[in-house]
Design an enzyme around this catalytic site. Sequence first.
Site, PDB file in Angstrom:
ATOM      1  N   ASN A   1      35.357  12.344  51.788  1.00 49.03           N
ATOM      2  CA  ASN A   1      33.785  12.232  51.830  1.00 49.03           C
ATOM      3  C   ASN A   1      33.467  10.877  52.782  1.00 49.03           C
ATOM      4  O   ASN A   1      32.400  10.707  52.942  1.00 49.03           O
ATOM      5  CB  ASN A   1      33.334  11.761  50.406  1.00 49.03           C
TER       6      ASN A   1
ATOM      7  N   ASP B   1      29.957  18.481  41.997  1.00 48.59           N
ATOM      8  CA  ASP B   1      29.244  19.219  43.226  1.00 48.59           C
ATOM      9  C   ASP B   1      28.097  19.707  42.989  1.00 48.59           C
ATOM     10  O   ASP B   1      27.639  20.270  42.157  1.00 48.59           O
ATOM     11  CB  ASP B   1      30.307  20.052  43.654  1.00 48.59           C
TER      12      ASP B   1
END
Length: 260
Positions: free
Chosen positions: A85, A37
């Site tokens: 996502n 991330d």
Amino acid sequence: MGRIQDRTVADLAGREETLRAALDPSRMPRHIAVIMDGNGRWAELRGLPRLEGHRVGREALRRALEGARECGVEVLTLYAFSTENWRRPRDEVEALMTLMVEAAKEEALDLQQNGVRFRASGLLDAMPPGVQAAIAQVVALTQRNTQITLNLALNYGGRSEITEAARRLARDVVEGRLTVADIDERAFERRLFAPDLPDPDLLIRTGGEHRLSNFLLWQAAYAELYFTDIHWPDFRKLDLFEAIRRFQTRTRRFGGVDLG
Ligand code: IPE
Ligand code: IPE
Ligand code: MG
């Protein structure tokens, strides 16, 4: 300038090697899972488009894989795209898909030559056909490799994986291959996406957030968690080795007591 940079690179390599050599080979995590991330924030901090963070993140992926291989880690699972996502702006999603196809094609030979067995887990059928084809090619090319398994979590969500396993169980009961009494943890696990892989021992999240974001909800039951503020594109072998060093200082009890 060049000389200063060269020296910094050499310094880093030296520190990495020292840290790696200090790790205890008998206490290596067999399986490391990473939530990669911070790509977007890495780019935004530099005034670059978010996509640039994803692009540079590919180099971090290569370093992490190399570092894990050097340590004798058996499985490296990397969270590349979650079932959530898809909520991102369409152009970012499309750019990520293109990047995946490019990466699969360009890295295939290196993976093969480095003994990496490549796998993907997630709802792959729902990925664009181009991504599915590129992934299938690398999987086929590297299937006999044994040095390390690189498991890419793609269109992956822990909840969808568990739901899918429940569906498989139900189907097996309805079709008479299994009775309700046969349903236990082993039967459940066998129906997850990658039943042959061991549970992750160490779960790393970069980018500063302290959450799982739907990653490996079943398998991470007893994983040691390690969070770092480093954004994924900045992640170096040194950071991986530091995470492993910290892992090696932990006492894993699995609900029991430590008998020293
Ligand atoms: C992780 O980086 C990569 C993917 C989720 C594909 P992000 O894109 O989430 O980066 P941040 O968290 O916005 O910085
Ligand atoms: C987790 O990161 C997913 C991947 C790294 C692929 P996200 O950026 O999607 O997670 P949230 O939205 O911050 O929880
Ligand atoms: Mg993020």
